[in-house]
Design a protein around this motif. Structure first.
Motif, mmCIF file in Angstrom:
data_model
loop_
_atom_site.group_PDB
_atom_site.id
_atom_site.type_symbol
_atom_site.label_atom_id
_atom_site.label_comp_id
_atom_site.label_asym_id
_atom_site.label_seq_id
_atom_site.Cartn_x
_atom_site.Cartn_y
_atom_site.Cartn_z
ATOM 1 N N UNK A 368 14.665 -39.929 -28.763
ATOM 2 C CA UNK A 368 15.656 -40.023 -29.832
ATOM 3 C C UNK A 368 15.389 -41.220 -30.750
ATOM 4 N N UNK A 369 14.765 -42.265 -30.223
ATOM 5 C CA UNK A 369 14.471 -43.438 -31.045
ATOM 6 C C UNK A 369 13.323 -43.164 -32.005
ATOM 7 N N UNK A 370 12.260 -42.550 -31.486
ATOM 8 C CA UNK A 370 11.094 -42.225 -32.304
ATOM 9 C C UNK A 370 10.662 -40.802 -31.962
ATOM 10 N N UNK A 371 11.234 -39.783 -32.627
ATOM 11 C CA UNK A 371 10.942 -38.384 -32.269
ATOM 12 C C UNK A 371 9.463 -38.029 -32.321
ATOM 13 N N UNK A 372 8.692 -38.694 -33.165
ATOM 14 C CA UNK A 372 7.271 -38.358 -33.276
ATOM 15 C C UNK A 372 6.498 -38.727 -32.020
ATOM 16 N N UNK A 373 7.031 -39.649 -31.208
ATOM 17 C CA UNK A 373 6.336 -40.105 -30.010
ATOM 18 C C UNK A 373 6.772 -39.367 -28.747
ATOM 19 N N UNK A 374 7.818 -38.548 -28.819
ATOM 20 C CA UNK A 374 8.332 -37.870 -27.632
ATOM 21 C C UNK A 374 7.957 -36.401 -27.591
ATOM 22 N N UNK A 375 8.612 -35.679 -26.690
ATOM 23 C CA UNK A 375 8.368 -34.251 -26.565
ATOM 24 C C UNK A 375 8.852 -33.497 -27.795
ATOM 25 N N UNK A 376 8.108 -32.479 -28.194
ATOM 26 C CA UNK A 376 8.430 -31.715 -29.392
ATOM 27 C C UNK A 376 9.457 -30.625 -29.079
#
Length: 502
Positions: A368-376
């Protein structure tokens, strides 16, 4: 005599208290398999006993009781069970002896337990003797655990749905006949229970039952979070509210600032029931089965009856593997519908909670903080889990790993692996479901190479055609072909006695 075959298990089942958790799970599975073997032998003995009693009954000409009743009385007495339970054992044992030979062999190997064999016998009871062997062969290919790491078999509603899909393909007329019989036998009954309670039992059309279940769920979820009752208690109270004519389930928080709407306005709306069908199912005369969410497989005729008064919407495959919405936490409407169609129910092994009552969970957690770094938020990273198994997944006690075939491998604390299996309409397809985003798009270089291949192929075809034409012309010049003209015989006109004209 039958060999008991439990000597080795009797010793190995003794627990010393020093076994590891993994060893206990393995022993549990071993004993479960051994239990299935013993139950198969017991059913074989019961069937043999019933066969002998039947022969004696025919020879003796007894008229006071049937052979089945005589066998029931003796089986019930020796096994300490009532008439109904004894009759069920006799029927199951006789079916294994006379019809379900493959199922009996699988049970004798310890691959099918008593519960699953009972489901198979009940679901195939109306299949004709000419088709039962083919149906049994096909269903065992799906019901037994597949030969993959962590493969699990089918049970419960998933097992009966697999059988219904096979019967619909092999014996569609038989499935329609069972549907007509079940519809004619619909009922609702109320019987007394213990401690001042009562039980409600009935058999009604599946689409009506799903609408009824959805209405109870809606009322149970309409109270505020400070309501003291459990979800199941609220559902029971919601039934009482419906019977009394109320349109709301009053919250029991007794707070003046309760946010619940108690206006009591009657809301007239159509029940929400999800039926997943192929395009071909809607064509008259088609036998392609459909999937009713929360129930399972229904016949094509049944699906067309529901569709008559329903809104039909097309389910689309997600547009691309990584769309712009992949960094948004909640999936869009198209992706949401696609995931629930694929799953069919909760994807935890052997859980039958309907797909539209499940949560969509990210296998790789969403950042939630950095959506580009987490699961899609894409189909390959989302799974449908009921609320109970959703919490269990986040407890950290189980490890989840996605597989290329859209399944998930769950690893327990003891290291045992279990692979999930879809239960929706597409689960019965011979071919895998369409890939996410459809076929991958080609690059410019791939397009250029494909265009060159196409032009070369077209040029080869033209050259071959011209070569064939040239060879044919040369052959005709070397060996001229002429067809002699047939002479038509001249017919003499008969003028009779008339003189020729001058």
């Amino acid at each position: 005599m039958f060999d008991p075959g439990v000597g080795s298990f009797g010793i190995s089942a003794q627990l010393s208290g020093t076994e590891t958790d993994c060893a206990l799970v393995d022993l549990m599975a071993e004993l479960h398999s051994c239990e299935a073997m013993l139950v198969e032998r017991k059913l074989a003995v019961v069937a043999e006993f019933f066969t002998r009693r039947s022969a004696e009954h025919v020879e003796g000409g007894t008229w006071t009781s049937s052979a089945h009743e005589l066998a029931e009385s003796e089986v019930g007495a020796v096994l300490t069970m009532g008439r109904a339970a004894a009759g069920k054992l006799i029927g199951l044992g006789f079916a294994l002896k006379t019809r379900l030979h493959r199922t009996r062999a699988a049970m004798a190997r310890g691959e099918l337990d008593f519960y699953r064999v009972g489901l198979i016998e009940s679901a195939t009871a109306n299949v004709s003797d000419e088709l039962i062997d083919e149906v049994e062969r096909l269903l065992l290919e799906q019901v037994l655990a597949p030969p993959v790491d962590g493969g699990t078999g089918l049970t419960g509603r998933r097992l009966t749905a697999a059988i219904d899909r096979i019967v619909a393909r092999v014996d569609p007329e038989g499935m329609r006949e069972r549907r007509r019989r079940a519809l004619a036998d619909r009922f609702v009954g109320v019987s007394a229970a213990e401690d001042g309670m009562a039980r409600i039992l009935g058999s009604i059309p599946a689409e009506q039952a799903r609408a009824f279940d959805g209405r109870l769920r809606e009322l149970a979820m309409s109270v505020c979070r400070r309501d003291s009752r459990t979800y199941e208690q609220r559902r029971a109270d919601a039934l009482g509210a419906l019977v009394s004519g109320s349109t709301v389930l009053v919250c029991d928080c007794e707070r003046g600032d309760c946010p619940q709407d108690r206006s009591g306005l009657v809301i007239i709306r159509r029940p929400l029931v999800h039926v997943v069908v192929h395009d071909s199912t809607l064509s008259p005369g088609s036998n392609e089965p459909a999937h009713l969410d929360g129930f399972g497989v229904i016949s094509a005729e049944h699906a067309r009856d529901i569709v008559k008064d329903a809104d039909v919407r097309e389910v689309r495959v997600p547009e691309s593997p990584v769309p712009a919405s992949a960094t948004v936490y909640r999936p869009g409407a198209a992706l949401d519908a696609w995931l629930r169609v694929i799953a069919g129910s909760c994807q935890w092994p052997h859980c039958d909670v309907p797909a539209w009552n499940c949560d969509l969970d990210h296998t790789v957690p969403f950042n939630h903080t950095n959506p580009a770094q987490g699961g899609k938020t894409v189909a390959s990273n989302l799974s449908a889990f009921c609320r109970n198994h959703h919490r269990l997944k986040h407890s950290g006690k189980w490890q989840l790993a996605p597989n290329p075939d859209r399944s998930i491998t769950l690893t327990s604390q003891t290291g045992h692996c279990y692979r999930t299996r879809d239960a929706g309409l597409l689960a019965g397809m011979q071919e895998p479901p369409p890939q996410e985003g459809g076929k991958p798009r080609r690059t410019r270089l791939e397009n250029k190479a494909a265009r060159i291949r196409g032009e070369r192929k077209l040029r080869r075809v033209k050259i071959q055609h011209r070569t064939a034409q040239h060879a044919e012309r040369k052959r005709r010049q070397t060996f001229p072909i002429s067809t002699p003209r047939k002479r038509v015989p001249h017919k003499t006109v008969d003028y009779g006695n008339d003189p020729p004209p001058f």
